[in-house]
Design a protein around this motif. Structure first.
Motif, short mmCIF file in Angstrom:
data_model
loop_
_atom_site.label_atom_id
_atom_site.label_comp_id
_atom_site.label_asym_id
_atom_site.label_seq_id
_atom_site.Cartn_x
_atom_site.Cartn_y
_atom_site.Cartn_z
N LEU A 61 31.87 49.44 -5.20
CA LEU A 61 32.92 48.52 -4.77
C LEU A 61 34.30 49.06 -5.10
N ILE A 62 34.44 49.71 -6.23
CA ILE A 62 35.72 50.32 -6.59
C ILE A 62 36.04 51.46 -5.62
N ALA A 65 37.20 49.97 -2.39
CA ALA A 65 38.57 49.48 -2.49
C ALA A 65 39.57 50.64 -2.39
N ALA A 68 39.76 51.74 1.21
CA ALA A 68 40.59 50.86 2.04
C ALA A 68 42.07 51.13 1.81
N CYS A 69 42.45 51.39 0.57
CA CYS A 69 43.85 51.73 0.27
C CYS A 69 44.23 53.06 0.92
#
Length: 98
Positions: A61-62, A65, A68-69
């Protein structure tokens, strides 16, 4: 090496080869980076499932994230480049002109 590990390794290497050899447009480079991040996400998810450990369950999940950034920054750079230079071709960009 199991076939699943070979598949994820091959997809990462394919994205890396696309990034190295097809550098004509910024959009194609960003798509290769996204493919590499997706293969890393799937491989990390498979690795945490194989370990059956809850301490590594947040790692995919990290990574997602951060991916996505990275995608949003890449899209912003693509829009800024297309507005200032009129194209996203990497050969037309000269970093010394900025």
């Amino acid at each position: 090496m199991s076939p699943i590990h070979f598949t994820f390794s091959a997809t990462f290497i394919l994205g890396l080869a696309g990034l190295a050899f097809h550098r004509s447009h910024l959009l194609s480079a960003l798509l290769c980076l996204e493919g590499m991040m997706l293969s890393l996400f799937l491989a990390l998810s498979l690795w945490t499932l194989q370990l059956n450990s809850t301490s590594f369950s947040t790692s995919p999940l990290i990574l997602l994230a951060f991916s996505a950034c990275e995608a949003s920054v890449g899209l912003a750079l693509l829009v800024a480049t297309a507005r200032t230079h009129g194209t996203d071709r990497l050969q037309n960009l000269n970093l010394l002109q900025c």
